[in-house]
Design an enzyme around this catalytic site. Structure first.
Site: not given
Ligand SMILES: *Cc1c(COP(=O)(O)O)cnc(C)c1O
Length: 397
Positions: A181, A209, A240
């Site tokens: 991330s 991602h 995302k």
């Molecule tokens: C954003 C993210 C999460 C959490 O997901 P949300 O739906 O925002 O709670 C989990 N793992 C990674 C690698 C992330 O970047």
């Protein structure tokens, strides 16, 4: 007793203080803050779906048909048709027997790891795993081993150690992200699969991602590498690239049934609104369909243009090839990253300074992200602004 004010002053002194900024507009390549428009290069809305007319219409139709609240946790009476449809769609897309959705990716990670592991089990994590995976591992009570980022030799020695030291009943699970991330680089999943199979372990891959961005139909890196049948636990989020909200785990039917019985963040939390799940079904159709392909083409075109423009300014090596939609520009100390972000904001760009503890100390950075909704002109403006604040040839990742 320690006073919160002192702690806050400490954070400020170390350039580690964080504060919220309020946007007065939808997410998009341009956002409004305090009456000024900014070019936004900070969100994870990679396909630009967070304010997409087709997806909004599906969301609104979901509200019209199913109302606003889900009424209860999924096991009590909160499972509505869209939840079931979304999980069926996710399992089909990922090529697994079943899927379970949670209210967020964070809850998915914590719920999954605590449900599957306890004190007799071992979790082996890449050092740069997301906080949700670390928190889930800690809360599970399992023995935790960490390997340096992408270090397969150290991963193997942890696996060997786990198999020698623990009973064959113990679960041994390797935990990684497919696209990291804060660094935007990719895990060597094929090698990791070979290792976990050699030592009889499982693999959990968080595709937060990669989903929507990488692989045929945006199915992720696991799918692109042809590893769908070998990765036991395929995690991700709809918050995302899918432009919505909510996490998912795709796995065998038995694992999903076990999570329904054991994952506390699933059992003891009210189901997400059915309208979100209904929109999720549409998001999957968009992501995996023709529009998704066109959006990915635009996104990767933007990434390649940004790489070329930054290369021309010596901000990045000319040969730099984007592995994901995340571009870290590592500046080192927290105050340097804060100053760069402030200068960019002054020029009309929102780009976050990412600092400890999100990244290791001494590796504070600007985290630049692009989306399919950015125009070429916006990408060029962004590159120009970055060139103006980043010390040429400073240590890039
Ligand atoms: C954003 C993210 C999460 C959490 O997901 P949300 O739906 O925002 O709670 C989990 N793992 C990674 C690698 C992330 O970047």
């Amino acid at each position: 007793m320690r006073q919160p004010e002192d702690e806050l002053a400490d954070l400020k002194a170390q350039s580690l203080y964080r504060e919220l900024r309020t946007l007065d507009s939808a997410q998009g390549p341009e956002v409004e803050i305090d009456g000024r428009r900014y070019l936004n290069s900070s969100s994870n809305d990679y396909l630009g779906l967070a304010n997409d007319p087709e997806l909004k219409a599906a969301f609104i139709a979901g509200v019209e048909k199913y109302g606003t609240g889900s009424g209860a946790s999924r096991l009590v009476c909160g499972t509505q048709r869209p939840h079931a449809d979304l999980e069926e769609g996710l399992a089909a897309l990922k090529g697994t027997e079943a899927a379970l959705t949670f209210s967020s990716g964070y809850v998915t990670a914590v719920g999954t790891l605590t449900a599957l592991c306890g004190k007799d089990d071992i979790l082996i994590l890449d050092k740069l795993c997301h906080a949700s995976l670390i928190d889930g591992a800690r809360l599970s009570g399992a023995t935790i081993r960490v390997f340096p980022h992408l270090d397969l030799n150290k991963l193997e020695s942890h696996l060997r150690w786990a198999r020698e030291k623990f009973s064959s009943e113990s679960r041994v699970i390797v935990v990684t992200e497919s696209v990291f991330s804060m660094d935007g680089d990719r895990a060597p999943l094929a090698d990791m699969v070979a290792l976990k199979e050699q030592y009889g372990a499982w693999l959990l891959v968080d595709e937060a991602h990669a989903f929507g961005v990488i692989g045929p139909g945006g199915r992720g890196l696991i799918n692109e590498l042809g590893l769908s049948e070998q990765v036991e636990l395929q995690m991700g989020t709809l918050s995302k690239a899918a432009g919505l909200s909510g996490g998912y785990l795709c796995a065998s039917r038995a694992v999903i049934e076990l999570l329904i019985n054991r994952a506390r963040g699933f059992i003891y939390s009210t189901a997400p609104p059915p309208s979100v799940a209904a929109a999720g079904v549409t998001a999957l159709e968009i992501v995996a369909g023709e529009r998704g392909n066109a959006l990915r083409e635009k996104l990767w075109g933007n990434l390649s243009l940004l790489g070329t423009e930054l290369g021309a300014q010596d901000v990045l090596p000319e040969s730099n090839q984007a592995e994901s939609a995340i571009l870290p520009i590592i500046l080192g100390e927290s105050d340097a990253a804060l100053a760069a972000a402030a200068s960019l904001k002054e020029q009309g760009f929102v780009i976050p300074a990412i600092r400890y503890p999100t990244v290791p100390r001494g590796q504070a950075r600007l985290r630049v992200t692009l989306t399919a909704a950015h125009s070429e002109d916006q990408v060029r403006q962004l590159a120009g602004a970055l060139g103006s604040v980043v010390v040429k040839n400073s240590s890039m990742s």
